[in-house]
Design a protein around this motif. Structure first.
Motif, PDB file in Angstrom:
ATOM      1  N   VAL A  44      73.646  54.250  84.188  1.00 32.15           N
ATOM      2  CA  VAL A  44      73.944  53.984  82.758  1.00 32.15           C
ATOM      3  C   VAL A  44      73.520  52.417  82.578  1.00 32.15           C
ATOM      4  CG1 VAL A  44      75.568  53.913  81.201  1.00 32.15           C
ATOM      5  CG2 VAL A  44      75.825  55.939  82.707  1.00 32.15           C
ATOM      6  N   THR A  45      72.943  52.149  81.440  1.00 31.58           N
ATOM      7  CA  THR A  45      72.574  50.874  81.057  1.00 31.58           C
ATOM      8  C   THR A  45      73.660  50.365  79.817  1.00 31.58           C
ATOM      9  OG1 THR A  45      70.243  50.793  81.702  1.00 31.58           O
ATOM     10  CG2 THR A  45      71.004  49.401  80.038  1.00 31.58           C
ATOM     11  N   LEU A  86      78.277  49.827  86.059  1.00 30.72           N
ATOM     12  CA  LEU A  86      77.160  50.332  85.340  1.00 30.72           C
ATOM     13  C   LEU A  86      75.872  49.845  85.889  1.00 30.72           C
ATOM     14  CD1 LEU A  86      78.637  50.246  81.669  1.00 30.72           C
ATOM     15  CD2 LEU A  86      78.677  52.219  83.328  1.00 30.72           C
ATOM     16  N   GLY A  87      74.724  50.299  85.626  1.00 28.48           N
ATOM     17  CA  GLY A  87      73.687  50.051  86.523  1.00 28.48           C
ATOM     18  C   GLY A  87      73.126  48.572  86.040  1.00 28.48           C
ATOM     19  N   TYR A 105      67.839  49.862  70.121  1.00 27.41           N
ATOM     20  CA  TYR A 105      67.250  49.490  71.469  1.00 27.41           C
ATOM     21  C   TYR A 105      67.577  50.281  72.473  1.00 27.41           C
ATOM     22  CZ  TYR A 105      66.547  46.270  75.231  1.00 27.41           C
ATOM     23  OH  TYR A 105      65.872  45.753  76.356  1.00 27.41           O
ATOM     24  N   ALA A 106      68.609  50.893  72.441  1.00 23.47           N
ATOM     25  CA  ALA A 106      68.969  51.997  73.492  1.00 23.47           C
ATOM     26  C   ALA A 106      68.106  53.047  73.350  1.00 23.47           C
ATOM     27  CB  ALA A 106      70.521  52.202  73.186  1.00 23.47           C
ATOM     28  N   ALA A 115      65.773  53.857  80.976  1.00 28.27           N
ATOM     29  CA  ALA A 115      67.068  54.108  81.398  1.00 28.27           C
ATOM     30  C   ALA A 115      67.513  55.695  81.456  1.00 28.27           C
ATOM     31  CB  ALA A 115      67.903  53.390  80.205  1.00 28.27           C
ATOM     32  N   GLU A 116      68.278  55.887  82.348  1.00 25.58           N
ATOM     33  CA  GLU A 116      68.771  57.415  82.546  1.00 25.58           C
ATOM     34  C   GLU A 116      69.806  57.638  81.130  1.00 25.58           C
ATOM     35  OE1 GLU A 116      70.001  58.403  86.191  1.00 25.58           O
ATOM     36  OE2 GLU A 116      68.554  57.118  87.258  1.00 25.58           O
ATOM     37  N   GLU A 117      70.534  56.813  80.993  1.00 23.26           N
ATOM     38  CA  GLU A 117      71.549  56.969  79.999  1.00 23.26           C
ATOM     39  C   GLU A 117      71.849  55.494  79.442  1.00 23.26           C
ATOM     40  OE1 GLU A 117      74.834  60.117  80.566  1.00 23.26           O
ATOM     41  OE2 GLU A 117      74.286  59.363  82.699  1.00 23.26           O
ATOM     42  N   ALA A 118      72.331  55.496  78.272  1.00 20.73           N
ATOM     43  CA  ALA A 118      72.535  54.114  77.583  1.00 20.73           C
ATOM     44  C   ALA A 118      74.213  53.940  76.928  1.00 20.73           C
ATOM     45  CB  ALA A 118      71.670  53.575  76.617  1.00 20.73           C
TER      46      ALA A 118
END
Length: 333
Positions: A44-45, A86-87, A105-106, A115-118
């Motif tokens: 997750v970003t 979180l990553g 942006y996400a 990103a996998e998830e934001a």
């Protein structure tokens, strides 16, 4: 997870601290992540949207002392990501539109596969620098936000944080509230504090194009609706330019009459209001709008709770000082 509080006068005791902003971000983010297995969090970003980017008196004081918190929002985002496991962490600062720009942006991160998830968090405190800066621009009003009111006088500030977890669609995902179908933005102004209808119109058209929707497909608009003399006029003119004659029958509301202006958190909170309205089939009223300005009394300014029948999509508009204009299109899951 909105947390809002009104400040009707100069906030003598409201002094922004890095730890206070960090607490707000972590509180909202933690609630949004509730139930997400720890192993997924590394993918997750975190995207934090806030006006508190460190370019104020506190930021300069911290920099002078060699404190790494001087880049306030960057420090908050990185520390929050660390605490939550979180990553990665990213900060977006685009004045009062920060939360909405963070959502856009996400969305771009996800579409690009970066990103996998934001996890988008909009957060802001009420600080002396923000209060006095807006007072100098004659943007504040003593009566709180009164969107579309005939005697509206300006905004009032609130402290808030809200979070929204975005991910790519996957089969059988029952936790989905809705779909971020489109996002549009523009940077367009001839005045520091007064928005331009052409800039808002451009953001709206870009968002609808990204969502592959026509103006007639939109069920309602959650307006930026700050309750300023010039801002409400510019926004309503932009809506008229985009929606044409339908603007008179298009339901329009604003949550700022109830929550006041949540600054960088506003775009996320108002997007969540759109999602919940679509999900539950109820449109929230615009508090403090009556009596509505005579120029809009023939428009459908929503002033009482209303049932939504077969609503599929909504647009949330957010604007910021310096000509930042955004529109986010949401669709029901």
């Amino acid at each position: 997870a909105p947390r809002a509080g009104a400040v009707p006068a100069a906030p003598a005791a409201a002094v922004l601290t890095p730890d206070r902003l960090l607490d707000l971000v972590c509180l909202a983010a933690g609630e949004a992540l509730d139930g997400l297995v720890p192993g997924r969090r590394a993918g997750v970003t975190l995207v934090v949207g806030t006006t508190d980017t460190g370019g104020n008196a506190l930021g300069h004081a911290l920099a002078g002392a060699g404190d790494d918190r001087a880049a306030l929002a960057g420090w908050v985002a990185e520390r929050a990501a660390e605490q939550l496991g979180l990553g990665a962490a990213v900060t977006v600062g685009s004045a009062s539109a920060s939360g909405a720009v963070a959502l856009g942006y996400a969305r771009d991160l996800l579409l690009a596969g970066d990103a996998e998830e934001a996890l988008v968090v909009g957060a802001d405190t009420v600080s002396k620098s923000a209060f006095h800066g807006l007072a100098a621009l004659r943007t504040l009003g003593v009566d709180g936000c009164q969107p579309f009111h005939e005697a509206r006088r300006g905004i009032a500030l609130s402290e808030a944080a809200a979070a929204c977890l975005l991910r790519r669609p996957s089969p059988g995902d029952d936790a989905v509230l809705g779909r971020l179908a489109g996002y549009g933005a523009s940077s367009f102004t001839t005045h520091m504090a007064a928005p331009e209808s052409a800039g808002i119109e451009l953001a709206l058209r870009r968002a609808l194009a990204a969502a592959a929707l026509a103006p007639g497909d939109v069920s309602f608009v959650n307006a930026h609706g700050p309750g300023t003399k010039l801002g409400d006029v510019a926004e309503m003119r932009a809506l008229a330019d985009v929606f044409g004659d339908r603007v008179r029958t298009l339901p329009i509301n604003s949550v700022k009459g109830l929550l006041w202006h949540c600054q960088g958190a506003a775009g996320v909170i108002e997007s969540l209001a759109c999602l919940l309205s679509l999900r539950h089939g109820t449109l929230t009223p615009t508090t403090a709008a009556e009596p509505v300005d005579p120029q809009w009394r023939e428009h459908d300014i929503v002033t009482k709770p209303r049932e939504l029948v077969d609503a599929r999509s909504a647009v949330s508009v957010s604007c910021g000082l310096g000509g930042v204009n955004t529109a986010v299109v949401w669709e029901r899951a």
